[in-house]
Write a protein that holds these residues in place. Structure first.
Motif, short mmCIF file in Angstrom:
data_model
loop_
_atom_site.label_atom_id
_atom_site.label_comp_id
_atom_site.label_asym_id
_atom_site.label_seq_id
_atom_site.Cartn_x
_atom_site.Cartn_y
_atom_site.Cartn_z
N UNK A 14 -19.89 -93.84 -0.29
CA UNK A 14 -20.87 -93.63 0.54
C UNK A 14 -22.18 -93.46 -0.45
N UNK A 15 -23.31 -94.03 -0.12
CA UNK A 15 -24.40 -94.11 -0.82
C UNK A 15 -25.42 -92.88 -0.58
N UNK A 16 -25.54 -92.34 0.38
CA UNK A 16 -26.33 -91.31 0.80
C UNK A 16 -25.81 -90.26 1.77
N UNK A 17 -26.07 -88.99 1.77
CA UNK A 17 -25.53 -88.12 2.72
C UNK A 17 -26.85 -87.10 2.83
N UNK A 18 -27.14 -86.77 4.18
CA UNK A 18 -27.95 -85.86 4.40
C UNK A 18 -27.29 -84.74 5.29
N UNK A 19 -27.61 -83.44 4.70
CA UNK A 19 -26.86 -82.20 5.30
C UNK A 19 -27.43 -80.81 5.14
N UNK A 20 -27.21 -80.01 5.93
CA UNK A 20 -27.45 -78.59 5.87
C UNK A 20 -26.20 -77.71 6.06
N UNK A 21 -25.78 -76.68 5.45
CA UNK A 21 -24.69 -76.13 5.54
C UNK A 21 -24.70 -74.41 5.40
N UNK A 22 -23.96 -73.93 6.06
CA UNK A 22 -23.88 -72.40 5.57
C UNK A 22 -22.17 -72.23 5.71
N UNK A 23 -21.80 -71.80 4.46
CA UNK A 23 -20.27 -71.49 4.37
C UNK A 23 -20.14 -70.24 4.07
N UNK A 24 -18.99 -69.69 4.61
CA UNK A 24 -18.48 -68.21 4.14
C UNK A 24 -17.25 -68.42 3.50
N UNK A 25 -17.14 -67.61 2.38
CA UNK A 25 -15.74 -67.62 1.61
C UNK A 25 -15.29 -66.21 1.31
N UNK A 26 -14.19 -66.09 1.20
CA UNK A 26 -13.45 -65.11 0.67
C UNK A 26 -12.22 -65.39 -0.13
N UNK A 27 -12.10 -64.77 -1.25
CA UNK A 27 -10.98 -65.13 -2.26
C UNK A 27 -10.54 -63.62 -3.20
N UNK A 28 -9.36 -63.92 -3.52
CA UNK A 28 -8.96 -62.83 -4.55
C UNK A 28 -8.78 -63.55 -6.10
N UNK A 29 -9.47 -62.83 -6.99
CA UNK A 29 -9.18 -63.62 -8.29
C UNK A 29 -8.61 -62.22 -9.41
N UNK A 83 -6.96 -52.46 -7.82
CA UNK A 83 -5.91 -52.95 -8.41
C UNK A 83 -5.67 -54.02 -9.31
N UNK A 84 -6.70 -53.96 -10.20
CA UNK A 84 -6.62 -54.98 -11.23
C UNK A 84 -7.16 -56.47 -10.76
N UNK A 85 -7.58 -56.65 -9.46
CA UNK A 85 -7.98 -57.63 -8.86
C UNK A 85 -9.54 -57.68 -8.43
N UNK A 86 -10.29 -58.87 -8.32
CA UNK A 86 -11.49 -58.97 -7.50
C UNK A 86 -11.32 -59.69 -6.22
N UNK A 87 -12.03 -58.76 -5.18
CA UNK A 87 -12.07 -59.23 -4.05
C UNK A 87 -13.39 -59.82 -3.83
N UNK A 88 -13.61 -60.99 -3.52
CA UNK A 88 -14.99 -61.69 -3.45
C UNK A 88 -15.11 -62.27 -2.17
N UNK A 89 -16.32 -61.89 -1.51
CA UNK A 89 -16.60 -62.71 -0.17
C UNK A 89 -18.22 -62.74 -0.23
N UNK A 90 -18.46 -63.64 0.83
CA UNK A 90 -20.00 -63.88 0.73
C UNK A 90 -20.26 -64.93 1.53
N UNK A 91 -21.50 -65.90 1.53
CA UNK A 91 -21.74 -67.03 2.29
C UNK A 91 -22.66 -67.81 1.14
N UNK A 92 -22.55 -68.98 1.22
CA UNK A 92 -23.38 -69.90 0.47
C UNK A 92 -23.77 -71.14 1.43
#
Length: 181
Positions: free
Chosen positions: A165-180, A131-140
Motif C-alpha cells: 500500500x502506498x497511501x492510507x486515509x483514516x480516522x479512528x477511535x480505539x478503546x483498549x483495556x489490559x493488565x500489566x 494486587x501488584x498488577x496494573x489495570x489499564x483502560x482508555x481510548x485513543x
C-alpha cells in the motif's frame, strides 16, 4: 504545613501534612531532583528518554508518626510540550495532558501527542494498581489523517510484510483495556 513545637523539643518527626505547588518546571530537572532522593533504574531511563517537556503540579501529602507518607496522597497537574525519543525510530512529540494521582490510581485526561508526526488524541486513560498488577483502560484515536509509504513501512510492514500500500486515509477511535505486571 504545621509543625508542633513539642515534637521539635522531643526530636520527633513533626510534619503531619504537606502541600506543594510548582510553577512551570522542566521535567528533566524534576527527574534529576527525584533521583537525588531515590536513584533507581526507572528514573534514570525516564531522564534519558525525555529530551524536552514541562510540568506544573500540586500535591497534598499526610505523614504518619514515623514520617512515612500515608496512602491518601493526591497529585495533580499538567504535562506540556514534552518530547520523548524511543529507540531512535519512534519520536513522541507535543505530548500534553492533565493528570491526577491518588494513591495507586492514575488518571490521564485530554491527551494530545504526535508519534512520528502522526497526531493522536485520548479523552482519558486510567491506570489502577491492585494486587501488584496494573489495570489499564482508555481510548485513543485520531482525526482524519493520511499515512504515506514511509509511515506504512515503519509501522505496518513489520506486522504485515506482504502488504503493498502506498497511501492510507483514516480516522479512528480505539478503546483498549489490559493488565500489566
Amino acid at each position: 504545613t504545621q509543625i508542633s513545637l513539642n515534637s521539635i523539643i522531643n526530636n520527633k518527626f513533626s510534619i503531619t501534612n504537606l502541600e506543594i505547588s510548582t510553577k512551570l518546571i522542566e521535567i528533566k530537572s524534576l527527574i534529576s531532583f527525584a533521583r537525588a532522593f531515590k536513584n533507581n533504574p526507572e528514573l534514570y531511563i525516564t531522564e534519558k528518554l525525555i529530551s524536552k517537556g514541562y510540568v506544573i503540579a500540586n500535591g497534598k501529602f499526610e505523614f504518619d508518626a514515623n514520617g512515612q507518607i500515608r496512602n491518601n496522597y493526591q497529585i495533580d497537574g499538567i504535562i506540556k510540550d514534552t518530547k520523548i525519543d524511543l529507540l531512535k525510530k519512534y519520536n513522541i512529540q507535543n505530548l500534553n495532558f492533565k493528570f491526577n494521582i491518588e494513591n495507586e490510581n492514575f488518571k490521564f485526561q485530554e491527551i494530545k501527542l504526535q508519534i512520528n508526526n502522526l497526531p493522536l488524541l485520548s479523552d482519558e486513560i486510567l491506570v489502577n494498581k491492585a494486587n501488584k498488577k496494573f489495570y489499564i483502560n482508555g481510548s485513543i484515536g485520531n482525526k482524519e489523517i493520511e499515512l504515506d509509504k514511509k509511515f506504512i513501512n515503519l509501522f505496518i510492514k513489520p506486522i504485515l510484510p506482504k502488504l503493498d500500500i502506498d497511501k492510507v486515509k483514516l480516522n479512528s477511535l480505539n478503546k483498549f483495556s489490559f493488565i500489566s505486571n
